[in-house]
Design an enzyme around this catalytic site. Sequence first.
Site, PDB file in Angstrom:
ATOM      1  N   TYR A 102       0.807  -1.219   0.000  1.00 50.92           N
ATOM      2  CA  TYR A 102       0.000   0.000   0.000  1.00 50.92           C
ATOM      3  C   TYR A 102       0.844   1.276   0.000  1.00 50.92           C
ATOM      4  CZ  TYR A 102      -3.783  -3.140   1.506  1.00 50.92           C
ATOM      5  OH  TYR A 102      -4.710  -4.144   1.591  1.00 50.92           O
ATOM      6  N   HIS A 141      -4.098   6.749  -1.355  1.00 53.67           N
ATOM      7  CA  HIS A 141      -4.741   6.703  -0.047  1.00 53.67           C
ATOM      8  C   HIS A 141      -3.726   6.850   1.089  1.00 53.67           C
ATOM      9  CE1 HIS A 141      -8.755   6.374   1.347  1.00 53.67           C
ATOM     10  NE2 HIS A 141      -8.809   5.095   1.661  1.00 53.67           N
ATOM     11  N   TYR A 187      -5.334  -0.315   9.600  1.00 51.24           N
ATOM     12  CA  TYR A 187      -5.980  -0.123   8.293  1.00 51.24           C
ATOM     13  C   TYR A 187      -6.875   1.107   8.364  1.00 51.24           C
ATOM     14  CZ  TYR A 187      -3.913  -4.404   6.608  1.00 51.24           C
ATOM     15  OH  TYR A 187      -2.989  -5.345   6.244  1.00 51.24           O
ATOM     16  N   ASN A 228      -9.869   2.077   7.664  1.00 49.93           N
ATOM     17  CA  ASN A 228     -11.231   2.149   8.185  1.00 49.93           C
ATOM     18  C   ASN A 228     -11.316   2.146   9.702  1.00 49.93           C
ATOM     19  OD1 ASN A 228     -11.771   2.000   5.477  1.00 49.93           O
ATOM     20  ND2 ASN A 228     -13.028   0.165   5.593  1.00 49.93           N
ATOM     21  N   ASN A 253     -13.477   7.011   4.827  1.00 48.55           N
ATOM     22  CA  ASN A 253     -13.662   6.053   5.919  1.00 48.55           C
ATOM     23  C   ASN A 253     -12.714   6.285   7.087  1.00 48.55           C
ATOM     24  OD1 ASN A 253     -15.775   4.719   4.675  1.00 48.55           O
ATOM     25  ND2 ASN A 253     -14.445   3.275   3.632  1.00 48.55           N
TER      26      ASN A 253
END
Length: 201
Positions: free
Chosen positions: A14, A19, A64, A66, A112
């Site tokens: 990631y 993001h 993460y 969220n 989120n």
Amino acid sequence: MQIWAGLGNPGPKYAGHRHNIGFMAVDAIAARHGFGPWRARFQAESAEGVIDGEKILLLKPQTYMNESGRSIAEAMRFFKLAPEDIAVFYDEIDLAPGRFRMKTGGGAAGHNGIRSMISHAGADFRRARMGVGHPGHKDMVHSYVLHDFGKAEQRDWLTPLLDACADAAPYLAARDEERFQTEVMRLAPAPKADPRKAADS
């Protein structure tokens, strides 16, 4: 004392994603201002340092995106801090690539990580909104933010924006959000042409 948190997802796959621009921002601040080594704490990677006499704890939640708020709220409780002592760096699709806006309070606007933060810590924290642009259709957003920045994006505006956030950090430490925003945009003006025509708000 203040907590500055960058939002993102943990792990190498990631690391280069749009993001994860929040992680990139706090990494740049840590490097520029000689923060201590990153270590595991508060369900996050954390680093401590001082900017213009103000003690700052940098956080990269490892929960993460969220569930980012769980990590940040844990650190807030430990240090007995209020939402106004927190600044969160994150990707904002409703700002054109390279644009930067500070804001305090408000809703999650579909993000989120911010939704989790509001749920766990309330809404009245400072928000460093880092524009990544919009892919053009809402069905494309998920794939768009979970892809790496392109080389041209990195060269044209991402690296300058990260450097500007690090250079202007003393204004954020002084809780002068307006001056921080102004200085970031002075040091790293956004590209004039935005092929995605993202809304600037």
